[in-house]
Design a protein around this motif. Structure first.
Motif, PDB file in Angstrom:
ATOM      1  N   LEU A  10      -7.718 -10.003  11.089  1.00 50.10           N
ATOM      2  CA  LEU A  10      -9.148 -10.160  11.363  1.00 50.10           C
ATOM      3  C   LEU A  10      -9.981  -9.332  10.397  1.00 50.10           C
ATOM      4  O   LEU A  10     -11.031  -9.785   9.923  1.00 50.10           O
ATOM      5  CB  LEU A  10      -9.456  -9.754  12.807  1.00 50.10           C
ATOM      6  N   ASP A  11      -9.536  -8.107  10.103  1.00 49.18           N
ATOM      7  CA  ASP A  11     -10.258  -7.276   9.141  1.00 49.18           C
ATOM      8  C   ASP A  11     -10.349  -7.979   7.791  1.00 49.18           C
ATOM      9  O   ASP A  11     -11.421  -8.055   7.176  1.00 49.18           O
ATOM     10  CB  ASP A  11      -9.553  -5.926   8.970  1.00 49.18           C
ATOM     11  N   ASP A  12      -9.214  -8.497   7.322  1.00 47.64           N
ATOM     12  CA  ASP A  12      -9.169  -9.178   6.032  1.00 47.64           C
ATOM     13  C   ASP A  12     -10.039 -10.425   6.052  1.00 47.64           C
ATOM     14  O   ASP A  12     -10.750 -10.731   5.072  1.00 47.64           O
ATOM     15  CB  ASP A  12      -7.724  -9.539   5.694  1.00 47.64           C
ATOM     16  N   LEU A  13     -10.013 -11.154   7.164  1.00 43.18           N
ATOM     17  CA  LEU A  13     -10.797 -12.385   7.281  1.00 43.18           C
ATOM     18  C   LEU A  13     -12.292 -12.094   7.203  1.00 43.18           C
ATOM     19  O   LEU A  13     -13.040 -12.794   6.513  1.00 43.18           O
ATOM     20  CB  LEU A  13     -10.462 -13.088   8.596  1.00 43.18           C
ATOM     21  N   VAL A  14     -12.734 -11.044   7.903  1.00 43.69           N
ATOM     22  CA  VAL A  14     -14.153 -10.692   7.879  1.00 43.69           C
ATOM     23  C   VAL A  14     -14.572 -10.246   6.478  1.00 43.69           C
ATOM     24  O   VAL A  14     -15.660 -10.588   6.003  1.00 43.69           O
ATOM     25  CB  VAL A  14     -14.451  -9.590   8.923  1.00 43.69           C
ATOM     26  N   VAL A  15     -13.715  -9.479   5.803  1.00 43.48           N
ATOM     27  CA  VAL A  15     -14.033  -9.022   4.442  1.00 43.48           C
ATOM     28  C   VAL A  15     -14.194 -10.211   3.503  1.00 43.48           C
ATOM     29  O   VAL A  15     -15.100 -10.248   2.660  1.00 43.48           O
ATOM     30  CB  VAL A  15     -12.939  -8.066   3.927  1.00 43.48           C
ATOM     31  N   ARG A  16     -13.312 -11.195   3.618  1.00 48.66           N
ATOM     32  CA  ARG A  16     -13.326 -12.337   2.700  1.00 48.66           C
ATOM     33  C   ARG A  16     -14.366 -13.386   3.070  1.00 48.66           C
ATOM     34  O   ARG A  16     -14.660 -14.270   2.266  1.00 48.66           O
ATOM     35  CB  ARG A  16     -11.945 -12.998   2.677  1.00 48.66           C
ATOM     36  N   SER A  17     -14.910 -13.324   4.279  1.00 44.51           N
ATOM     37  CA  SER A  17     -15.868 -14.336   4.733  1.00 44.51           C
ATOM     38  C   SER A  17     -17.283 -13.777   4.600  1.00 44.51           C
ATOM     39  O   SER A  17     -17.718 -12.979   5.427  1.00 44.51           O
ATOM     40  CB  SER A  17     -15.583 -14.725   6.188  1.00 44.51           C
ATOM     41  N   ASP A  18     -17.961 -14.179   3.553  1.00 40.06           N
ATOM     42  CA  ASP A  18     -19.323 -13.706   3.314  1.00 40.06           C
ATOM     43  C   ASP A  18     -20.257 -14.355   4.327  1.00 40.06           C
ATOM     44  O   ASP A  18     -20.481 -15.565   4.295  1.00 40.06           O
ATOM     45  CB  ASP A  18     -19.745 -14.071   1.891  1.00 40.06           C
ATOM     46  N   ILE A  19     -20.808 -13.565   5.235  1.00 35.34           N
ATOM     47  CA  ILE A  19     -21.643 -14.119   6.292  1.00 35.34           C
ATOM     48  C   ILE A  19     -22.896 -14.782   5.728  1.00 35.34           C
ATOM     49  O   ILE A  19     -23.385 -15.779   6.274  1.00 35.34           O
ATOM     50  CB  ILE A  19     -22.012 -13.027   7.328  1.00 35.34           C
ATOM     51  N   VAL A  20     -23.417 -14.254   4.618  1.00 34.92           N
ATOM     52  CA  VAL A  20     -24.598 -14.868   4.005  1.00 34.92           C
ATOM     53  C   VAL A  20     -24.261 -16.258   3.475  1.00 34.92           C
ATOM     54  O   VAL A  20     -25.030 -17.213   3.634  1.00 34.92           O
ATOM     55  CB  VAL A  20     -25.130 -13.975   2.863  1.00 34.92           C
ATOM     56  N   GLU A  21     -23.094 -16.390   2.894  1.00 33.81           N
ATOM     57  CA  GLU A  21     -22.669 -17.699   2.369  1.00 33.81           C
ATOM     58  C   GLU A  21     -22.437 -18.699   3.493  1.00 33.81           C
ATOM     59  O   GLU A  21     -22.869 -19.853   3.416  1.00 33.81           O
ATOM     60  CB  GLU A  21     -21.402 -17.527   1.536  1.00 33.81           C
ATOM     61  N   VAL A  22     -21.754 -18.255   4.553  1.00 34.58           N
ATOM     62  CA  VAL A  22     -21.433 -19.162   5.661  1.00 34.58           C
ATOM     63  C   VAL A  22     -22.702 -19.612   6.374  1.00 34.58           C
ATOM     64  O   VAL A  22     -22.906 -20.803   6.638  1.00 34.58           O
ATOM     65  CB  VAL A  22     -20.474 -18.477   6.654  1.00 34.58           C
ATOM     66  N   ILE A  23     -23.592 -18.670   6.694  1.00 29.83           N
ATOM     67  CA  ILE A  23     -24.826 -19.032   7.394  1.00 29.83           C
ATOM     68  C   ILE A  23     -25.766 -19.778   6.446  1.00 29.83           C
ATOM     69  O   ILE A  23     -26.420 -20.754   6.848  1.00 29.83           O
ATOM     70  CB  ILE A  23     -25.508 -17.777   7.968  1.00 29.83           C
ATOM     71  N   SER A 545     -16.637  -2.359   8.104  1.00 25.54           N
ATOM     72  CA  SER A 545     -18.004  -2.851   8.287  1.00 25.54           C
ATOM     73  C   SER A 545     -18.275  -2.960   9.779  1.00 25.54           C
ATOM     74  O   SER A 545     -17.358  -2.913  10.608  1.00 25.54           O
ATOM     75  CB  SER A 545     -18.183  -4.227   7.628  1.00 25.54           C
ATOM     76  N   THR A 546     -19.532  -3.108  10.109  1.00 23.51           N
ATOM     77  CA  THR A 546     -19.910  -3.284  11.518  1.00 23.51           C
ATOM     78  C   THR A 546     -19.195  -4.475  12.122  1.00 23.51           C
ATOM     79  O   THR A 546     -18.680  -4.412  13.243  1.00 23.51           O
ATOM     80  CB  THR A 546     -21.437  -3.467  11.631  1.00 23.51           C
ATOM     81  N   ALA A 547     -19.146  -5.585  11.377  1.00 24.76           N
ATOM     82  CA  ALA A 547     -18.514  -6.805  11.896  1.00 24.76           C
ATOM     83  C   ALA A 547     -17.032  -6.592  12.161  1.00 24.76           C
ATOM     84  O   ALA A 547     -16.497  -7.048  13.182  1.00 24.76           O
ATOM     85  CB  ALA A 547     -18.709  -7.953  10.910  1.00 24.76           C
ATOM     86  N   MET A 548     -16.341  -5.914  11.244  1.00 19.25           N
ATOM     87  CA  MET A 548     -14.914  -5.658  11.440  1.00 19.25           C
ATOM     88  C   MET A 548     -14.687  -4.856  12.709  1.00 19.25           C
ATOM     89  O   MET A 548     -13.754  -5.130  13.484  1.00 19.25           O
ATOM     90  CB  MET A 548     -14.351  -4.904  10.231  1.00 19.25           C
ATOM     91  N   LEU A 549     -15.545  -3.868  12.923  1.00 18.76           N
ATOM     92  CA  LEU A 549     -15.396  -3.024  14.106  1.00 18.76           C
ATOM     93  C   LEU A 549     -15.648  -3.821  15.383  1.00 18.76           C
ATOM     94  O   LEU A 549     -14.896  -3.720  16.356  1.00 18.76           O
ATOM     95  CB  LEU A 549     -16.377  -1.852  14.005  1.00 18.76           C
ATOM     96  N   LEU A 550     -16.692  -4.644  15.389  1.00 13.39           N
ATOM     97  CA  LEU A 550     -17.036  -5.406  16.590  1.00 13.39           C
ATOM     98  C   LEU A 550     -15.947  -6.405  16.957  1.00 13.39           C
ATOM     99  O   LEU A 550     -15.700  -6.653  18.145  1.00 13.39           O
ATOM    100  CB  LEU A 550     -18.365  -6.131  16.385  1.00 13.39           C
ATOM    101  N   GLU A 551     -15.303  -7.005  15.948  1.00 14.81           N
ATOM    102  CA  GLU A 551     -14.259  -7.992  16.254  1.00 14.81           C
ATOM    103  C   GLU A 551     -13.083  -7.366  16.990  1.00 14.81           C
ATOM    104  O   GLU A 551     -12.365  -8.049  17.711  1.00 14.81           O
ATOM    105  CB  GLU A 551     -13.772  -8.679  14.971  1.00 14.81           C
ATOM    106  N   ARG A 552     -12.883  -6.049  16.838  1.00 11.06           N
ATOM    107  CA  ARG A 552     -11.810  -5.368  17.581  1.00 11.06           C
ATOM    108  C   ARG A 552     -12.118  -5.333  19.083  1.00 11.06           C
ATOM    109  O   ARG A 552     -11.221  -5.125  19.899  1.00 11.06           O
ATOM    110  CB  ARG A 552     -11.644  -3.939  17.077  1.00 11.06           C
ATOM    111  N   TRP A 553     -13.401  -5.506  19.438  1.00 11.88           N
ATOM    112  CA  TRP A 553     -13.828  -5.352  20.832  1.00 11.88           C
ATOM    113  C   TRP A 553     -14.284  -6.660  21.464  1.00 11.88           C
ATOM    114  O   TRP A 553     -14.807  -6.667  22.581  1.00 11.88           O
ATOM    115  CB  TRP A 553     -14.979  -4.330  20.904  1.00 11.88           C
ATOM    116  N   ARG A 554     -14.109  -7.782  20.760  1.00 11.21           N
ATOM    117  CA  ARG A 554     -14.691  -9.053  21.214  1.00 11.21           C
ATOM    118  C   ARG A 554     -14.317  -9.412  22.649  1.00 11.21           C
ATOM    119  O   ARG A 554     -15.150  -9.874  23.420  1.00 11.21           O
ATOM    120  CB  ARG A 554     -14.279 -10.199  20.278  1.00 11.21           C
ATOM    121  N   ASP A 555     -13.088  -9.235  23.049  1.00  6.59           N
ATOM    122  CA  ASP A 555     -12.643  -9.655  24.383  1.00  6.59           C
ATOM    123  C   ASP A 555     -12.724  -8.536  25.411  1.00  6.59           C
ATOM    124  O   ASP A 555     -12.154  -8.652  26.491  1.00  6.59           O
ATOM    125  CB  ASP A 555     -11.206 -10.180  24.324  1.00  6.59           C
ATOM    126  N   ARG A 556     -13.440  -7.466  25.081  1.00  5.44           N
ATOM    127  CA  ARG A 556     -13.511  -6.338  25.994  1.00  5.44           C
ATOM    128  C   ARG A 556     -14.917  -6.198  26.565  1.00  5.44           C
ATOM    129  O   ARG A 556     -15.899  -6.634  25.949  1.00  5.44           O
ATOM    130  CB  ARG A 556     -13.076  -5.067  25.257  1.00  5.44           C
TER     131      ARG A 556
END
Length: 633
Positions: A10-23, A545-556
């Motif tokens: 998940l960390d690697d996926l968030v790093v490689r996925s540019d949120i500006v590009e996707v949105i 990054s903030t996003a990487m950290l938040l994804e660790r807590w998504r289901d909590r």
């Protein structure tokens, strides 16, 4: 669900996925300083309040409150499930999904999906081959295109048609049994769901006997299996990814039960799934609302009429899990019920389950049809336009709640008004605090002519009792906490713990510079374990990054509060300053609540009153850990 995928992936996926590009591929973004802005895609607005931060890899709308990571955006915008969003981003980034994400949740469920798919095609082919079943479908007003779109089928009028086709070996029968397509008979011949005995040896269309049970040496019939669904119109149930997970079967002529559903299985959990949701998502991307009806046929006929936002529960009342799933797609739910007494009872149950989610941004309405009609018959008789016009008279939750309570008492007497207050208390106690609950409370008080303050006092007391019973507490004088997470501060920058957590969320890289963070493990204070875990997670990431950290807590349960903190204005702008602030916060927490405070307490007690044996031992260990002289003897 996130726990099934390794954190490193998940960390690697968030790093490689540019949120500006996707949105930006879906929403026209404009550069605004270090961030990007646009008109929000999740609500109508004329001036942009939707911001995307490339540093945090996070988006936030100041208008409607929508927010999240790049994974969350795909889930919200494209209506994807978590795993689907991860798979989409992984394919875009050229990453191969880890085995944990590709594998089924339980061993063997991939095979079970294959079994269900084969069964669905079997039933669909039988519908095409059976003139009587096709005539029934036509008589119900379902055209061929709709029948094909929903994958309607027919279960043959035989005890073992499916069993003979797909259950010739023990392993095949085991899988069929796991998903509830066949039923095991006992040697004594138990009755089926329809009340008939299962070992009576009825004949098939070909004249052969249908019970495969063999006689034992004692003359008793040996255990065997038979098809669960026989002579029924079949409605395949699909999950959000379009996979077949269960079936609903309706009798074609007379018989009981009228509807028969698949039992709970490794694939199918009726309290989570909604019939027609997959088809609704396939029909449209954006939902103004979703309408919950009661039957399979209702959903099919409404979709055929163009009302493609209809879904149905599966033989159970609407659950909070159903509603949480819906609110990921839209903010409005319309409950559509028959006008008879059964429909009224179903509406009451739906209201009770909806109250926990009754808050700003969630709209519930209740629509009752003329007695003697259900959505299937009504849309056939008056058409889609007239049917949808009835939405204008659907009751908001607040109005329905007041009407329902008033109908259960005699308001002409003091006793009736007192009883209404008693009925209202447990219902209001289910509702979350906020403006919406206050508005409904004021409305009820005016309707029955009683002081709103008295009603509020009793309801608030009942709510506090319920929260205490469910393990919620308050921390540092703030708002109610969830599993020890610190409450929202009432003013300023928040309490010390909230400040520290906010700093980590905004500047995860600063966590690497914090010293003595492991000592927080000795602090017995609500919320401190959350801070300690955040520090550990951020320190272990290569480029956090903030996003990487938040994804660790998504289901909590803490995820929502952490997301709120991520949306807040940063306390400091740069990482070096954040590291200094964070170090100071950790030191102050340790000073105020850590072992040092306990040392001082014990030393004071030693001077004033003396220590017992256990206290002396504790103090010695604490002093040794801190490198200070031994405790007094």
């Amino acid at each position: 669900m996130a726990g099934r995928i390794p954190d490193a992936f998940l960390d690697d996926l968030v790093v490689r996925s540019d949120i500006v590009e996707v949105i930006g591929a879906r929403v026209p973004l404009k550069k605004a300083g270090r961030e990007f802005k646009a008109c929000c895609p999740f609500h109508n607005e004329k001036s942009p309040s939707f911001w995307v931060s490339p540093d945090k890899q996070f988006y936030h709308c100041f208008g409607c409150g929508a927010h999240g990571t790049v994974i969350g955006f795909l889930m919200q915008y494209e209506k994807m499930e978590f795993l689907d969003a991860v798979a989409d981003l992984a394919q875009r980034a050229g990453l191969e999904l880890p085995r944990e994400a590709q594998a089924p949740r339980d061993p063997g469920t991939a095979d079970l999906h294959d079994v269900m798919s084969l069964a669905a095609r079997f039933f669909e082919q039988n519908l095409a081959d059976n003139a009587r079943a096709r005539a029934y479908v036509a008589a119900r007003g379902i055209d061929a295109k709709t029948a094909s779109g929903f994958g309607l089928g027919y279960a043959p009028d035989a005890w073992d048609a499916l069993l003979k086709r797909f259950g010739t070996h023990d392993e095949e029968r085991r899988r069929l049994f796991q998903v509830g397509l066949i039923v095991e008979r006992s040697p004594s011949g138990e009755r089926t769901e329809g009340g008939q005995r299962t070992d009576n040896g009825q004949r098939t269309d070909s004249g052969q006997r249908t019970d495969s049970g063999q006689r034992t040496e004692g003359g008793q019939r040996a255990a065997g299996f038979y098809d669960r669904f026989r002579d029924r119109l079949m409605f395949p149930i699909r999950d959000s990814r379009g996979r077949f997970i269960g079936f609903g079967g309706r009798v074609i002529d007379k018989g009981e039960p009228k509807y028969l559903n698949s039992p709970e299985s490794p694939l199918f959990h009726k309290g989570r799934e909604l019939y027609g949701l997959y088809e609704a998502k396939a029909a449209r991307r954006d939902f103004k609302r979703l309408m919950i009806v009661e039957g399979y046929m209702d959903v099919v006929r409404l979709h055929q009429a163009g009302i493609t936002y209809a879904v149905a529960t599966l033989g159970t009342a609407t659950t909070q899990e159903h509603l949480n799933k819906i609110f990921k797609m839209t903010s409005e739910v319309v409950f559509c019920f028959d006008g008879d007494s059964a429909g009224r009872r179903a509406a009451r149950r739906a209201m009770e389950n909806a109250l926990a989610l009754a808050q700003d941004g969630h709209e519930f309405r209740f629509m009752f049809l003329p007695e003697g009609h259900d959505p299937d018959t009504l849309v056939a008789s008056e058409g889609a336009e007239a049917f949808e016009s009835r939405l204008q008279s659907a009751l908001p939750l607040s109005e329905y709640l007041v009407q329902q309570l008033s109908s259960e008492v005699d308001l002409g007497h003091d006793e009736g008004r007192a009883k209404l207050k008693d009925l209202a208390v447990p219902l209001f106690a289910r509702m979350p605090d906020g403006i919406y609950r206050e508005m409904v409370l004021e409305r009820l008080a005016r309707h029955v002519g009683m002081p709103a303050a008295a009603l509020r006092k009793k309801i608030v007391a009942a709510g506090e009792t319920a929260r205490t019973a469910h393990g919620h507490s308050r921390a540092d004088g703030g708002a109610p906490t969830v599993r020890g997470f610190p409450g929202r501060a009432s003013a300023g920058r928040g309490n010390l713990l909230s400040q520290a957590i906010t700093l980590v969320v905004h500047h995860p890289a600063a966590a690497r510079l914090v010293q003595n963070a492991e000592a927080l493990g000795s602090v017995n204070r609500p919320g401190v374990p959350v801070l300690k875990e955040l520090l550990e997670q951020a320190s272990g990431m290569q480029n956090p990054s903030t996003a990487m950290l938040l994804e660790r807590w998504r289901d909590r349960p803490e995820y929502a509060r952490l997301s709120e903190l991520a949306m807040a204005e940063p306390m400091v702008a740069e990482a070096p300053a954040a590291a200094q602030e964070l170090q100071m916060a950790v030191e102050k927490l340790l000073e105020e609540y850590g072992p040092g405070r306990r040392v001082d307490e014990l030393l004071r007690k030693a001077e004033e009153l003396g220590l017992n044996f256990d206290e002396k031992t504790e103090l010695s260990l604490l002093l040794k850990a801190k490198g200070r002289p031994r405790a007094p003897t």
